[in-house]
Design a protein around this motif. Structure first.
Motif, PDB file in Angstrom:
ATOM      1  N   PRO A  26       0.795  -1.226   0.000  1.00 57.16           N
ATOM      2  CA  PRO A  26       0.000   0.000   0.000  1.00 57.16           C
ATOM      3  C   PRO A  26       0.828   1.276   0.000  1.00 57.16           C
ATOM      4  O   PRO A  26       0.370   2.313  -0.494  1.00 57.16           O
ATOM      5  N   GLU A  27       2.053   1.217   0.531  1.00 54.83           N
ATOM      6  CA  GLU A  27       2.907   2.402   0.505  1.00 54.83           C
ATOM      7  C   GLU A  27       3.278   2.775  -0.927  1.00 54.83           C
ATOM      8  O   GLU A  27       3.473   3.946  -1.243  1.00 54.83           O
ATOM      9  N   ILE A  28       3.370   1.781  -1.793  1.00 58.37           N
ATOM     10  CA  ILE A  28       3.692   2.017  -3.195  1.00 58.37           C
ATOM     11  C   ILE A  28       2.430   2.313  -4.003  1.00 58.37           C
ATOM     12  O   ILE A  28       2.383   3.252  -4.795  1.00 58.37           O
ATOM     13  N   THR A  29       1.401   1.523  -3.785  1.00 60.63           N
ATOM     14  CA  THR A  29       0.208   1.619  -4.628  1.00 60.63           C
ATOM     15  C   THR A  29      -0.640   2.849  -4.339  1.00 60.63           C
ATOM     16  O   THR A  29      -1.266   3.396  -5.252  1.00 60.63           O
ATOM     17  N   ALA A  30      -0.681   3.307  -3.091  1.00 64.01           N
ATOM     18  CA  ALA A  30      -1.579   4.413  -2.725  1.00 64.01           C
ATOM     19  C   ALA A  30      -1.229   5.696  -3.473  1.00 64.01           C
ATOM     20  O   ALA A  30      -2.108   6.356  -4.055  1.00 64.01           O
ATOM     21  N   THR A  31       0.048   6.060  -3.481  1.00 64.12           N
ATOM     22  CA  THR A  31       0.438   7.303  -4.145  1.00 64.12           C
ATOM     23  C   THR A  31       0.348   7.169  -5.666  1.00 64.12           C
ATOM     24  O   THR A  31       0.024   8.132  -6.362  1.00 64.12           O
ATOM     25  N   ALA A  35      -2.106   9.529  -8.036  1.00 63.63           N
ATOM     26  CA  ALA A  35      -1.585  10.310  -9.153  1.00 63.63           C
ATOM     27  C   ALA A  35      -2.281   9.970 -10.465  1.00 63.63           C
ATOM     28  O   ALA A  35      -2.687  10.868 -11.225  1.00 63.63           O
ATOM     29  N   VAL A  36      -2.434   8.681 -10.759  1.00 64.45           N
ATOM     30  CA  VAL A  36      -3.031   8.277 -12.035  1.00 64.45           C
ATOM     31  C   VAL A  36      -4.533   8.555 -12.042  1.00 64.45           C
ATOM     32  O   VAL A  36      -5.089   8.990 -13.059  1.00 64.45           O
ATOM     33  N   THR A  37      -5.191   8.344 -10.924  1.00 58.59           N
ATOM     34  CA  THR A  37      -6.617   8.661 -10.833  1.00 58.59           C
ATOM     35  C   THR A  37      -6.850  10.144 -11.061  1.00 58.59           C
ATOM     36  O   THR A  37      -7.803  10.543 -11.751  1.00 58.59           O
ATOM     37  N   SER A  38      -6.002  10.985 -10.484  1.00 59.44           N
ATOM     38  CA  SER A  38      -6.114  12.428 -10.680  1.00 59.44           C
ATOM     39  C   SER A  38      -5.985  12.792 -12.155  1.00 59.44           C
ATOM     40  O   SER A  38      -6.742  13.635 -12.661  1.00 59.44           O
ATOM     41  N   PHE A  39      -5.063  12.145 -12.854  1.00 60.57           N
ATOM     42  CA  PHE A  39      -4.917  12.387 -14.292  1.00 60.57           C
ATOM     43  C   PHE A  39      -6.169  11.962 -15.042  1.00 60.57           C
ATOM     44  O   PHE A  39      -6.692  12.716 -15.876  1.00 60.57           O
ATOM     45  N   LEU A  40      -6.679  10.783 -14.760  1.00 58.81           N
ATOM     46  CA  LEU A  40      -7.853  10.276 -15.473  1.00 58.81           C
ATOM     47  C   LEU A  40      -9.095  11.131 -15.223  1.00 58.81           C
ATOM     48  O   LEU A  40      -9.914  11.335 -16.127  1.00 58.81           O
ATOM     49  N   LYS A  41      -9.231  11.635 -14.023  1.00 58.50           N
ATOM     50  CA  LYS A  41     -10.414  12.418 -13.665  1.00 58.50           C
ATOM     51  C   LYS A  41     -10.345  13.862 -14.148  1.00 58.50           C
ATOM     52  O   LYS A  41     -11.319  14.599 -14.033  1.00 58.50           O
ATOM     53  N   ALA A  42      -9.197  14.257 -14.708  1.00 58.17           N
ATOM     54  CA  ALA A  42      -9.029  15.637 -15.160  1.00 58.17           C
ATOM     55  C   ALA A  42      -9.746  15.920 -16.478  1.00 58.17           C
ATOM     56  O   ALA A  42      -9.892  17.079 -16.867  1.00 58.17           O
ATOM     57  N   LEU A 185       4.598  11.775 -12.804  1.00 62.89           N
ATOM     58  CA  LEU A 185       3.362  11.739 -12.026  1.00 62.89           C
ATOM     59  C   LEU A 185       3.599  11.286 -10.592  1.00 62.89           C
ATOM     60  O   LEU A 185       2.906  11.718  -9.666  1.00 62.89           O
ATOM     61  N   ASN A 186       4.568  10.391 -10.412  1.00 57.38           N
ATOM     62  CA  ASN A 186       4.769   9.811  -9.087  1.00 57.38           C
ATOM     63  C   ASN A 186       6.154   9.170  -9.011  1.00 57.38           C
ATOM     64  O   ASN A 186       6.654   8.635  -9.995  1.00 57.38           O
ATOM     65  N   ASN A 193      18.356   0.973  -0.311  1.00 57.04           N
ATOM     66  CA  ASN A 193      19.029   1.225  -1.594  1.00 57.04           C
ATOM     67  C   ASN A 193      18.532   0.304  -2.705  1.00 57.04           C
ATOM     68  O   ASN A 193      19.315  -0.171  -3.546  1.00 57.04           O
ATOM     69  N   LYS A 194      17.235   0.039  -2.706  1.00 58.48           N
ATOM     70  CA  LYS A 194      16.663  -0.859  -3.718  1.00 58.48           C
ATOM     71  C   LYS A 194      16.007  -0.100  -4.865  1.00 58.48           C
ATOM     72  O   LYS A 194      15.129  -0.616  -5.546  1.00 58.48           O
ATOM     73  N   GLY A 195      16.438   1.148  -5.059  1.00 55.13           N
ATOM     74  CA  GLY A 195      15.980   1.896  -6.212  1.00 55.13           C
ATOM     75  C   GLY A 195      14.718   2.696  -5.975  1.00 55.13           C
ATOM     76  O   GLY A 195      14.285   2.903  -4.835  1.00 55.13           O
ATOM     77  N   ARG A 196      14.122   3.130  -7.063  1.00 57.93           N
ATOM     78  CA  ARG A 196      12.890   3.926  -6.995  1.00 57.93           C
ATOM     79  C   ARG A 196      11.933   3.481  -8.089  1.00 57.93           C
ATOM     80  O   ARG A 196      12.366   2.995  -9.144  1.00 57.93           O
ATOM     81  N   ILE A 197      10.671   3.652  -7.832  1.00 60.57           N
ATOM     82  CA  ILE A 197       9.637   3.319  -8.803  1.00 60.57           C
ATOM     83  C   ILE A 197       9.045   4.631  -9.296  1.00 60.57           C
ATOM     84  O   ILE A 197       8.440   5.380  -8.529  1.00 60.57           O
TER      85      ILE A 197
END
Length: 204
Positions: A26-31, A35-42, A185-186, A193-197
């Protein structure tokens, strides 16, 4: 890809199909979803969306409700059969396709969430050349922290380029995708140190 799910190589032994922690933490999926929902709803008129690698649909089920139509694609036939039974959303369609080889459905926007990172450069090339048919493209990739050498080649499968201090950048060689503009977007930084998504919106 069938073997990855059958042997739970991405974890989730308690699940019938599990697309990895990136689709369930959830720490990854929530943000990401925010972000993507905000784009779609725009948009005043909801977009038609094509999800190129829908996996277990733990993410897509939250996005599809904000679209006009949502075509969810995966290469694993048993997974698509399972998703069809579990998810019934108006305008939602599941298709079993190989996005590197098969023709992709028409839509306003394509989503590629942590898919390209598992593909060889040859397969990514096949996918990238088809993406210009969409007006918008949302790509999420797991990449190293700081500077890295993009697009080191791998064999398609379970792993990604992170251990080679590499990650996919479709704007760089050998893919060289041409776009009008892009926007982050996010971004989520992983611990130890396992990178970033990173999720990027491209416009053609």
């Amino acid at each position: 890809m069938d073997q990855i799910y059958e042997q739970h190589l991405w974890g989730g032994v308690a699940f019938d199909f599990y697309s990895g922690f990136g689709s369930h933490n959830p720490e990854i999926t929530a943000t990401y979803l925010e972000a993507v929902t905000s784009f779609l709803k725009a948009f005043q008129k909801p977009l038609a969306v094509c999800d190129l690698g829908c996996g277990d649909f733990n993410i897509g089920k939250h996005l599809a409700i904000h679209t006009d139509t949502y075509v969810a694609i995966d290469i694993v036939e048993k997974l698509i059969t399972r998703n069809k039974k579990l998810f019934n959303i108006e305008g939602l369609e599941f298709c079993c396709l190989d996005i590197a080889k098969d023709e992709l459905p028409a839509a306003d926007c394509a989503i590629l969430r942590q898919v390209l990172q598992h593909l060889s450069n040859a397969e990514i090339k096949q996918v990238v050349k088809k993406l210009v048919k969409y007006k918008y493209l949302i790509v999420t990739e797991h990449i190293p922290l700081g500077n890295f050498t993009p697009n080191k080649d791998i064999i398609s499968g379970q792993g990604i380029r992170l251990k080679q201090n590499s990650g996919v950048n479709i704007l760089e060689a050998p893919f060289n995708l041409k776009i009008k503009d892009k926007k982050t977007l996010n971004a989520y930084v992983l611990q130890h140190n396992k990178g970033r998504i990173v999720t990027t919106l491209y416009r053609f």
